[in-house]
Structure formats: structure tokens, C-alpha cells
Design a protein around this motif. Sequence first.
Motif, PDB file in Angstrom:
ATOM      1  N   GLY A  16       0.806  -1.206   0.000  1.00 56.67           N
ATOM      2  CA  GLY A  16       0.000   0.000   0.000  1.00 56.67           C
ATOM      3  C   GLY A  16       0.840   1.257   0.000  1.00 56.67           C
ATOM      4  O   GLY A  16       2.061   1.225   0.141  1.00 56.67           O
ATOM      5  N   PRO A  17       0.213   2.416  -0.174  1.00 57.61           N
ATOM      6  CA  PRO A  17       0.953   3.695  -0.174  1.00 57.61           C
ATOM      7  C   PRO A  17       1.506   4.003   1.213  1.00 57.61           C
ATOM      8  O   PRO A  17       1.005   3.530   2.227  1.00 57.61           O
ATOM      9  N   LEU A  18       2.557   4.816   1.244  1.00 56.52           N
ATOM     10  CA  LEU A  18       3.208   5.185   2.494  1.00 56.52           C
ATOM     11  C   LEU A  18       2.787   6.585   2.909  1.00 56.52           C
ATOM     12  O   LEU A  18       2.638   7.479   2.074  1.00 56.52           O
ATOM     13  N   ILE A  19       2.581   6.761   4.198  1.00 60.24           N
ATOM     14  CA  ILE A  19       2.343   8.087   4.748  1.00 60.24           C
ATOM     15  C   ILE A  19       3.261   8.257   5.948  1.00 60.24           C
ATOM     16  O   ILE A  19       3.679   7.279   6.575  1.00 60.24           O
ATOM     17  N   THR A  20       3.620   9.485   6.265  1.00 65.59           N
ATOM     18  CA  THR A  20       4.477   9.765   7.409  1.00 65.59           C
ATOM     19  C   THR A  20       3.607  10.118   8.606  1.00 65.59           C
ATOM     20  O   THR A  20       2.789  11.039   8.538  1.00 65.59           O
ATOM     21  N   LEU A  21       3.786   9.361   9.701  1.00 63.14           N
ATOM     22  CA  LEU A  21       3.010   9.587  10.916  1.00 63.14           C
ATOM     23  C   LEU A  21       3.932   9.975  12.059  1.00 63.14           C
ATOM     24  O   LEU A  21       5.052   9.459  12.158  1.00 63.14           O
ATOM     25  N   PRO A  22       3.492  10.868  12.941  1.00 68.73           N
ATOM     26  CA  PRO A  22       4.263  11.135  14.167  1.00 68.73           C
ATOM     27  C   PRO A  22       4.026   9.978  15.138  1.00 68.73           C
ATOM     28  O   PRO A  22       2.920   9.788  15.631  1.00 68.73           O
ATOM     29  N   LEU A  23       5.041   9.186  15.396  1.00 62.60           N
ATOM     30  CA  LEU A  23       4.895   7.986  16.222  1.00 62.60           C
ATOM     31  C   LEU A  23       5.750   8.079  17.473  1.00 62.60           C
ATOM     32  O   LEU A  23       6.745   8.793  17.531  1.00 62.60           O
ATOM     33  N   ARG A  24       5.348   7.322  18.476  1.00 60.16           N
ATOM     34  CA  ARG A  24       6.191   7.065  19.644  1.00 60.16           C
ATOM     35  C   ARG A  24       6.381   5.559  19.719  1.00 60.16           C
ATOM     36  O   ARG A  24       5.419   4.810  19.836  1.00 60.16           O
ATOM     37  N   ALA A  86       6.072  -1.682  20.943  1.00 57.52           N
ATOM     38  CA  ALA A  86       4.806  -0.952  20.890  1.00 57.52           C
ATOM     39  C   ALA A  86       4.972   0.265  19.986  1.00 57.52           C
ATOM     40  O   ALA A  86       6.074   0.793  19.837  1.00 57.52           O
ATOM     41  N   ALA A  87       3.873   0.684  19.360  1.00 61.21           N
ATOM     42  CA  ALA A  87       3.869   1.876  18.511  1.00 61.21           C
ATOM     43  C   ALA A  87       2.527   2.570  18.658  1.00 61.21           C
ATOM     44  O   ALA A  87       1.483   1.921  18.671  1.00 61.21           O
ATOM     45  N   GLU A  88       2.572   3.882  18.819  1.00 60.44           N
ATOM     46  CA  GLU A  88       1.334   4.650  18.930  1.00 60.44           C
ATOM     47  C   GLU A  88       1.491   5.969  18.195  1.00 60.44           C
ATOM     48  O   GLU A  88       2.590   6.528  18.115  1.00 60.44           O
ATOM     49  N   VAL A  89       0.397   6.432  17.621  1.00 61.31           N
ATOM     50  CA  VAL A  89       0.392   7.739  16.957  1.00 61.31           C
ATOM     51  C   VAL A  89       0.274   8.804  18.037  1.00 61.31           C
ATOM     52  O   VAL A  89      -0.608   8.747  18.887  1.00 61.31           O
ATOM     53  N   ARG A  90       1.193   9.750  18.023  1.00 60.07           N
ATOM     54  CA  ARG A  90       1.203  10.781  19.057  1.00 60.07           C
ATOM     55  C   ARG A  90       0.679  12.096  18.497  1.00 60.07           C
ATOM     56  O   ARG A  90       0.628  12.298  17.284  1.00 60.07           O
ATOM     57  N   GLU A  91       0.334  12.990  19.393  1.00 57.19           N
ATOM     58  CA  GLU A  91      -0.149  14.317  19.032  1.00 57.19           C
ATOM     59  C   GLU A  91       1.033  15.289  19.122  1.00 57.19           C
ATOM     60  O   GLU A  91       1.524  15.576  20.216  1.00 57.19           O
ATOM     61  N   PRO A  92       1.563  15.762  17.977  1.00 57.03           N
ATOM     62  CA  PRO A  92       2.756  16.612  18.012  1.00 57.03           C
ATOM     63  C   PRO A  92       2.613  17.840  18.893  1.00 57.03           C
ATOM     64  O   PRO A  92       3.596  18.317  19.456  1.00 57.03           O
ATOM     65  N   THR A  94       1.180  18.130  21.819  1.00 55.01           N
ATOM     66  CA  THR A  94       1.410  17.822  23.233  1.00 55.01           C
ATOM     67  C   THR A  94       2.573  16.863  23.440  1.00 55.01           C
ATOM     68  O   THR A  94       3.071  16.720  24.552  1.00 55.01           O
ATOM     69  N   ASP A  95       3.006  16.183  22.360  1.00 54.92           N
ATOM     70  CA  ASP A  95       4.113  15.227  22.452  1.00 54.92           C
ATOM     71  C   ASP A  95       5.063  15.491  21.291  1.00 54.92           C
ATOM     72  O   ASP A  95       5.048  14.781  20.284  1.00 54.92           O
ATOM     73  N   PRO A  96       5.889  16.536  21.376  1.00 51.92           N
ATOM     74  CA  PRO A  96       6.735  16.941  20.247  1.00 51.92           C
ATOM     75  C   PRO A  96       7.812  15.900  19.945  1.00 51.92           C
ATOM     76  O   PRO A  96       8.006  14.944  20.701  1.00 51.92           O
ATOM     77  N   ASP A  97       8.505  16.122  18.832  1.00 48.06           N
ATOM     78  CA  ASP A  97       9.524  15.170  18.405  1.00 48.06           C
ATOM     79  C   ASP A  97      10.522  14.867  19.535  1.00 48.06           C
ATOM     80  O   ASP A  97      10.798  13.734  19.841  1.00 48.06           O
TER      81      ASP A  97
END
Length: 232
Positions: A16-24, A86-92, A94-97
Motif C-alpha cells: 500500500g501507499p506510504l504516509i508519514t506519521l508522528p509515532l512514539r 509498541a507503537a502509537e500515533v502521538r499528538e505533536p 502535546t508530544d513533540p519530536d
Amino acid sequence: MAHYAASRPERTASTGPLITLPLRLTITEEISYSWRHNIAVPSVLSTDPAALAAWLTQHEDAWAEEWDPSDADTAEHDACSRTVEAAEVREPGTDPDRFPLTAQEYHHQALDSAAYAAMFRLQGELGTLRMTTAPHASTRHGAEEDRDAVASWEGPIRGDVTIINACRFLFHLDSLTEQTADVIAAEADELCDQGATVWQFDDVYFVQIGELDSAEAVAVAHALAQRNTPAL
């Protein structure tokens, strides 16, 4: 004419296509170390390496308290395995890089890298020299602002050198005879402005040389290496 219903190709994560996600991510990393240490083990295991390794795995109390990764000879980073636990999508918002480093932290990083470079320069003279205490905030009285690292070497004349802010060097030599201590101190006095100090405890002598600049430290390392090289 026969007609056949074509099945729609199934899309998988790998196609499938790739997208960039902010992850932790939570990552577990395993690294292989080579470590030398004297450990009491059952004598029957001395001729069976596989059984010895299994016994040491089951009896960590025989060695774990002495284990220090910074004391290992090698760390095989290339052969390490990594598992994403573990992997989770974070909210940039409140949870910056990552939190940006402070100016002091950048300064410490630069000093720490330079300390390793300084150690490698001395290692060119003292081949067995290795970092035994990683760069850290100094615990010397009145030197709390400094960054110290300690590298040690083996041989007939063994000791360590404290690397201070990657630019000053303090050598310590121990377990010497009186004659050897006096000879080394006299040689250091010729090579360095600050020279050497000799201490005695019972019948054992110790020599401290420095603080030295980089050129003086290389000269002292060269002299010590020559004394550790057996005559042909």
C-alpha cells in the motif's frame, strides 16, 4: 464468449501507499558484549563452554553485580537485534519530536566526543588503553564544572589517565617499586612542566603526572609504552 469475474487484488501493508506519521515507539535492543572477568564456577564446567554459558545464564548472581557495560572490551552493535514492542500515533502539539537540547547540553556533548578523540590519540602510543569511565560531571573537589573521563591501560607498568575537558590530562601509575617510580618521575619531570609526584604506601609506590596539555600527554604515553615493551 466466456466471461470471468476478475478478483480485486488484495492490498497489504507492504504494497500500500506510504504516509508519514508522528509515532512514539518502544524499542528493545539486544547487543552482544565481550567482557573479561574472573568468576567462580563449578570445576566440572571448565571443559564444556556450552554448559558453562548455560550455567552462567542461570546463575547471574555469580557475576551480575560486577557487570558494567562500560568495562566491556567490545560491543557488537552491528550484530544487535531490535524489536518494536509498541507503537502509537502521538499528538505533536502535546508530544513533540523531542525536547531541544540546552546550550549546556550541547557543550557537554561536544566535550564528551572530544574526550574520546583525545583517548584515541593516546591509544596510538598506549595500545591497550581503553575508556573505563565514560565522560561525566567531575567529582573532584572544586572542579564540579569540569567533564572528566578515565582511560586505563594494562602492562608491567599499568595505570590510568583522567581526561579533563578533553584538553588536560592527569596520569596515575600504581603498584610500582621505588626504583621504577623514581625513574618514571624523573623522566616525566624532563617531559612536562608540572612533572610528577611520588607517593609511598608500605612498600608500594604510586606516581601522579600532570595536569598536562595534549602534547605532553602524548609524550608521556609514548615513554610509558616504551617501558611496557619487552626488550628484544
